[in-house]
Design a protein around this motif. Sequence first.
Motif, PDB file in Angstrom:
ATOM      1  N   UNK A  12       0.811  -1.221   0.000  1.00  0.00           N
ATOM      2  CA  UNK A  12       0.000   0.000   0.000  1.00  0.00           C
ATOM      3  C   UNK A  12       0.843   1.270   0.000  1.00  0.00           C
ATOM      4  N   UNK A  13       2.157   1.123   0.237  1.00  0.00           N
ATOM      5  CA  UNK A  13       3.059   2.281   0.341  1.00  0.00           C
ATOM      6  C   UNK A  13       2.644   3.218   1.470  1.00  0.00           C
ATOM      7  N   UNK A  14       2.067   2.658   2.515  1.00  0.00           N
ATOM      8  CA  UNK A  14       1.681   3.454   3.681  1.00  0.00           C
ATOM      9  C   UNK A  14       2.364   2.890   4.921  1.00  0.00           C
ATOM     10  N   UNK A  15       2.646   3.770   5.865  1.00  0.00           N
ATOM     11  CA  UNK A  15       3.322   3.383   7.107  1.00  0.00           C
ATOM     12  C   UNK A  15       4.638   2.649   6.832  1.00  0.00           C
ATOM     13  N   UNK A  16       5.348   3.094   5.833  1.00  0.00           N
ATOM     14  CA  UNK A  16       6.615   2.453   5.490  1.00  0.00           C
ATOM     15  C   UNK A  16       7.710   2.858   6.471  1.00  0.00           C
ATOM     16  N   UNK A  17       8.482   1.906   6.977  1.00  0.00           N
ATOM     17  CA  UNK A  17       9.652   2.260   7.782  1.00  0.00           C
ATOM     18  C   UNK A  17      10.789   2.728   6.880  1.00  0.00           C
ATOM     19  N   UNK A  77      17.838 -10.503   6.952  1.00  0.00           N
ATOM     20  CA  UNK A  77      18.311  -9.522   5.980  1.00  0.00           C
ATOM     21  C   UNK A  77      17.776  -8.146   6.338  1.00  0.00           C
ATOM     22  N   UNK A  78      18.513  -7.122   5.889  1.00  0.00           N
ATOM     23  CA  UNK A  78      18.045  -5.736   5.972  1.00  0.00           C
ATOM     24  C   UNK A  78      17.697  -5.246   4.577  1.00  0.00           C
ATOM     25  N   UNK A  79      16.589  -4.519   4.470  1.00  0.00           N
ATOM     26  CA  UNK A  79      16.153  -3.980   3.188  1.00  0.00           C
ATOM     27  C   UNK A  79      15.592  -2.577   3.380  1.00  0.00           C
ATOM     28  N   UNK A  80      15.590  -1.805   2.297  1.00  0.00           N
ATOM     29  CA  UNK A  80      15.038  -0.449   2.291  1.00  0.00           C
ATOM     30  C   UNK A  80      13.827  -0.414   1.366  1.00  0.00           C
ATOM     31  N   UNK A  81      12.673  -0.004   1.860  1.00  0.00           N
ATOM     32  CA  UNK A  81      11.506   0.120   0.973  1.00  0.00           C
ATOM     33  C   UNK A  81      11.760   1.148  -0.134  1.00  0.00           C
ATOM     34  N   UNK A  82      11.391   0.795  -1.340  1.00  0.00           N
ATOM     35  CA  UNK A  82      11.649   1.674  -2.473  1.00  0.00           C
ATOM     36  C   UNK A  82      10.911   3.006  -2.353  1.00  0.00           C
ATOM     37  N   UNK A  83       9.707   2.977  -1.766  1.00  0.00           N
ATOM     38  CA  UNK A  83       8.901   4.198  -1.685  1.00  0.00           C
ATOM     39  C   UNK A  83       8.965   4.865  -0.313  1.00  0.00           C
ATOM     40  N   UNK A  84      10.004   4.541   0.461  1.00  0.00           N
ATOM     41  CA  UNK A  84      10.207   5.253   1.722  1.00  0.00           C
ATOM     42  C   UNK A  84      10.785   6.632   1.441  1.00  0.00           C
ATOM     43  N   UNK A  85      10.872   7.476   2.453  1.00  0.00           N
ATOM     44  CA  UNK A  85      11.316   8.860   2.282  1.00  0.00           C
ATOM     45  C   UNK A  85      12.705   8.917   1.654  1.00  0.00           C
ATOM     46  N   UNK A  86      12.856   9.533   0.487  1.00  0.00           N
ATOM     47  CA  UNK A  86      14.156   9.545  -0.206  1.00  0.00           C
ATOM     48  C   UNK A  86      15.268  10.157   0.613  1.00  0.00           C
ATOM     49  N   UNK A  87      14.952  11.209   1.389  1.00  0.00           N
ATOM     50  CA  UNK A  87      16.006  11.892   2.137  1.00  0.00           C
ATOM     51  C   UNK A  87      16.572  11.040   3.274  1.00  0.00           C
ATOM     52  N   UNK A  88      15.855   9.966   3.651  1.00  0.00           N
ATOM     53  CA  UNK A  88      16.325   9.106   4.733  1.00  0.00           C
ATOM     54  C   UNK A  88      17.052   7.863   4.227  1.00  0.00           C
ATOM     55  N   UNK A  89      17.026   7.627   2.938  1.00  0.00           N
ATOM     56  CA  UNK A  89      17.640   6.403   2.415  1.00  0.00           C
ATOM     57  C   UNK A  89      19.155   6.339   2.661  1.00  0.00           C
ATOM     58  N   UNK A  90      19.896   7.432   2.504  1.00  0.00           N
ATOM     59  CA  UNK A  90      21.325   7.348   2.844  1.00  0.00           C
ATOM     60  C   UNK A  90      21.565   7.006   4.310  1.00  0.00           C
ATOM     61  N   UNK A  91      20.746   7.528   5.202  1.00  0.00           N
ATOM     62  CA  UNK A  91      20.856   7.181   6.624  1.00  0.00           C
ATOM     63  C   UNK A  91      20.543   5.704   6.838  1.00  0.00           C
ATOM     64  N   UNK A  92      19.491   5.236   6.203  1.00  0.00           N
ATOM     65  CA  UNK A  92      19.129   3.820   6.329  1.00  0.00           C
ATOM     66  C   UNK A  92      20.262   2.927   5.846  1.00  0.00           C
TER      67      UNK A  92
END
Length: 438
Positions: A96-101, A317-332
């Motif tokens: 649903x691309x909602x409440x994404x960590x 495993x660790x993964x990053x949701x594709x539709x999570x906040x772009x500005x936080x992806x480098x931190x993740x």
Amino acid sequence: METVENAQFEGGEAMGLTRRACLAGVAGALALPGITARAGSDGASQKLVIAAYPAVDKAIKAALPLFKAQHPGVEVQVISREFADHHTAMTTALTTASNLPSLMTLEVDYLGRFARGIGLEDLTQAPYLARQYRDRFVTYAFDQATDKNGAVLAIPTDIGTGTLLYRTDLLAKAGVHESDLTGSWEGYVNAGVRIKAATGAYLLPNARDIKDIVVRTGIQPGEGIFFDKDSKALIHTRRFQRAFELSLKVRQHKLDAQVRPWSSDWAEGFRRGAIASQMAGAWMAAHLNNWLAPNTRGLWRAAQLPEGAYAASGGTFYAIPRRSAPELKPLAWDFIRLMTLSREQQLGAFKTLDAFPALLETYEDPFFEQPIEFLAGQPARLLWRDAARRIRAVQVHKQDHFASEVVNTELDKVLDQGKPIDQALADAQRLIQARAFR
């Protein structure tokens, strides 16, 4: 600021022997070079949300002081749910691309569902460039998260090296040796007949257990357990035929206790010495020692799986949701690197949580050579380390979970209702193939 939330839901289903028990504590980690502090473009605090399950959440929590020291002004929120509830919530969030960590942990059995077009970041792209790290990990674990197009969708942190644990006292009473168990699958079952006759103990908890390992052996490169690279079902094959035949022989000779993993009867069977062996991930020895059957300390030993089989049971495993906040992806990504590429962090989780590391740089640490008291001083981690290096990657598929349920249902019909094996496999093949492309 750090917050930890524990979300409890009804209906969480036990997940077999890949499920982790909740254990306590983990050692702190050292800094990874190249990880630098980041803040929002306006200088405001950023909030990283990490979704996890026990006991991975404990390793994450232990690493937070170091991570926050490297990233001043970053708030971290850890949302911890029970195993099944976590993966259900992540499925919903990705769909649903909602409440994404900002990032999530995934157990390997769910990786196929999450990796096929439902919203995980491709970590081969900038700024991640994850493929450069492949040689630093156990090969099969890294490759399990690589799809057929070469996209790396998750990074391994711990693995479940398959092992055979057995009771030396029960084997001694039956005049059975370790080699009788491990030489071949037929020899393993025949040894069970002798053990049952001499001691009354069952060879293993459930006939399904032998099927679960046999279907994971003899898999060709590029294939998965249930599907080939083109999503063709692989059920009506000799591999599954043999697995069903061995399971049926176990049941016909009354060698399995017919108990389910994590049930009270399953645990009681270990405590009472009613079960002579268990095939599982290496983490099973710690579970037996810590809470399942501590009264049996010194009576167990570890061996490789029968017939030279090398298989995995579990892994995180660790993964990053594709539709999570772009500005936080480098931190993740920084956090993922801390948890997976830090030798000290990996060893800390290994020593306190029995999370067998995926990082090869840990494998020469003296801890592997230390005797394990529960196994009467056997340095079994050396055995498990060797197995980890020999396990081959198995391709995952989004319908693996469905396929597993269908196969188990058909096996139960063979074991409990006398359904012919060939018909059971044909029916499973038909049902699974019909679902392959959904």
